[in-house]
Design an enzyme around this catalytic site. Structure first.
Site, PDB file in Angstrom:
ATOM      1  N   ASP A 112      -6.251  22.072 -21.599  1.00 26.89           N
ATOM      2  CA  ASP A 112      -4.823  21.152 -22.588  1.00 26.89           C
ATOM      3  C   ASP A 112      -4.779  21.339 -23.449  1.00 26.89           C
ATOM      4  O   ASP A 112      -4.544  22.554 -23.802  1.00 26.89           O
ATOM      5  CB  ASP A 112      -6.566  19.692 -22.762  1.00 26.89           C
ATOM      6  CG  ASP A 112      -7.194  20.367 -24.014  1.00 26.89           C
ATOM      7  OD1 ASP A 112      -7.756  21.729 -23.092  1.00 26.89           O
ATOM      8  OD2 ASP A 112      -7.582  19.888 -24.643  1.00 26.89           O
ATOM      9  N   GLU A 166     -10.725  20.778 -24.841  1.00 28.06           N
ATOM     10  CA  GLU A 166     -10.643  21.969 -25.887  1.00 28.06           C
ATOM     11  C   GLU A 166      -9.946  21.495 -27.293  1.00 28.06           C
ATOM     12  O   GLU A 166     -10.832  21.834 -28.340  1.00 28.06           O
ATOM     13  CB  GLU A 166     -10.560  23.345 -25.280  1.00 28.06           C
ATOM     14  CG  GLU A 166     -11.034  24.095 -26.755  1.00 28.06           C
ATOM     15  CD  GLU A 166      -9.748  24.885 -27.594  1.00 28.06           C
ATOM     16  OE1 GLU A 166     -10.039  25.052 -28.927  1.00 28.06           O
ATOM     17  OE2 GLU A 166      -8.761  23.607 -28.079  1.00 28.06           O
TER      18      GLU A 166
END
Lengths: 56, 350
Positions: free
Chosen positions: B63, B121
């Site tokens: 991400d 994250e």
């Protein structure tokens, strides 16, 4: 077991039996971190510089 | 060698919208000859190379922060090609580097490499929290941008809190302390404590770094209140529970409310076969290795305390580009990082 001169203060540094190439050791005289670059013959250099950064 | 990076960066995947990038990476790892590649139950992309009992986990995150950047080459045919795109540095560069390096090394007898592109994250690390419970590796390499010739050995912890002071209403001419005055005094006490704590600690990594993230206040006919939103970047020596205890002590009658996930700092052991393999790998590419300690947090902070194995953080890219609108990565550095990691994995598993 072998000895080598600290590149920072020239004190005698002892490499214990079983020391590996790449191992980080500390000079007991000046406290600097040293990286073992060879064990036969014994050789050390100043360990990689430590830096700080912001971010991930 | 850059096809994995370009393809992955082209799959825009801000936190919560990773599935397209995850599916793309799984397909890519299959095409690169991985023994298995799949989407795990948390939604992470996973690629497995080798069947051995000893395991190396290479954990990157797939991400990014929001804010799409047009994927574009600059100087593609010149000596210094650069790739622009969201996540090119943080942290698809490191993740693609992991996928390419493991493909380059291939299966090694007695070993298994597991490449993971974790989700979320940039928010609460849901992907890494799941991964932490699923594996017990012998070595862990976490993917974050630290330049191709540096190995990161530590990331600070973090903790957030709202601290609220309430006071009964008083006449403004009474001379009594208001709730707003009380929280200003409290913030000064926090700063005074951290200044004192940090005084003999030259490294930011060892310091407590508090930030005042916001202030709110209000009143009604009976009561006035004021709230500080305080963030803190924490050293290894001050885990979140100790920080909250100190905040409570400083706060007196104010209410301290912890917010979000508090994360402890983590410092990796320097004397490990993993670190030695990286020092050797960086030198094999003509670099002079350096260690770095970061003031941010990473998935290292989530998995390392659980796994308790030798770990480092590695990846190409300049973290000064993290989250910026001109995020880009030097492709020469990317290729060097793939070769460094390949050399490190080969030495580690020889």
């Amino acid at each position: 077991m072998s000895t080598v001169a600290c590149p920072e203060c020239e004190a005698e540094v002892t490499l214990d039996a079983g020391t590996e190439v790449g191992e980080i050791i500390v000079c007991s005289d000046c406290g600097v971190d040293l990286e073992v670059t060879s064990v036969d013959p014994a050789a050390v250099q100043l360990a990689p510089m430590e830096q700080e950064d912001w971010g991930e | 060698m850059s096809d994995t990076l370009i393809g992955l960066v082209s799959q825009y995947s801000p936190s919560g919208q990773e599935r397209g990038a995850v599916d793309w990476l799984v397909a890519r790892m299959k095409s690169l000859g991985y023994d298995d590649a799949f989407v795990d139950n948390a939604g992470n992309a996973v690629g497995v190379m080798g069947q051995g009992p000893k395991q190396v986990i290479l954990l990157g995150h797939i991400d990014t922060v929001p804010g799409e950047i047009s994927v574009e080459f600059v100087g593609a045919t010149g000596p210094s090609p650069v790739l622009y795109g969201r996540g090119s540095v943080d942290a698809k560069g490191p993740l693609a580097c992991f996928a390419d390096a493991v493909a380059q090394v291939g299966a090694k007898g007695g070993w298994q490499f597991v490449v993971i592109g974790a989700i979320e994250e940039e928010r609460d690390s849901d992907g890494a929290r799941f991964v932490a419970t699923q594996y017990k590796p012998d070595f862990a390499i976490i993917g974050e941008p630290n330049q191709w010739d540096r190995v990161a050995l530590g990331y600070k912890g973090s903790a957030w809190a709202n601290v609220t002071v309430k006071r009964g209403q008083v006449h403004s001419a009474s001379g009594k302390q208001t709730a707003c005055e009380a929280v200003v005094e409290l913030w000064q006490a926090v700063k005074s404590f951290t200044d004192s704590y940090n005084a003999d600690k030259p490294r930011a990594f060892d310091q407590i770094l508090p930030t005042l993230r916001g202030m709110e206040s209000g009143m009604d006919e009976n009561e006035q209140w004021a709230t500080l939103k305080i963030g803190a970047r924490l050293p290894v020596e001050c885990p979140p529970q100790d920080w909250y205890a100190k905040l409570n002590e400083l706060a007196g009658d104010a209410k301290v409310q912890a917010g979000g996930y508090a994360i402890p700092a983590w410092a990796c052991e320097k004397n490990t076969p993993l670190v030695r393999a990286f020092l050797n790998g960086i030198r094999s590419q003509g670099g002079e290795p350096r260690f770095v300690y970061k003031t941010g947090t990473a998935d290292l902070n989530i998995v390392a305390p659980v796994w308790q194995c030798p770990a480092v953080v590695y990846g190409p890219g300049d973290s000064a580009m993290d989250h910026t609108p001109n995020e880009h990565i030097d492709l020469n550095d990317y290729r060097k990082a793939v070769d460094v990691l390949s050399a490190a994995l080969s030495k580690l598993t020889a």
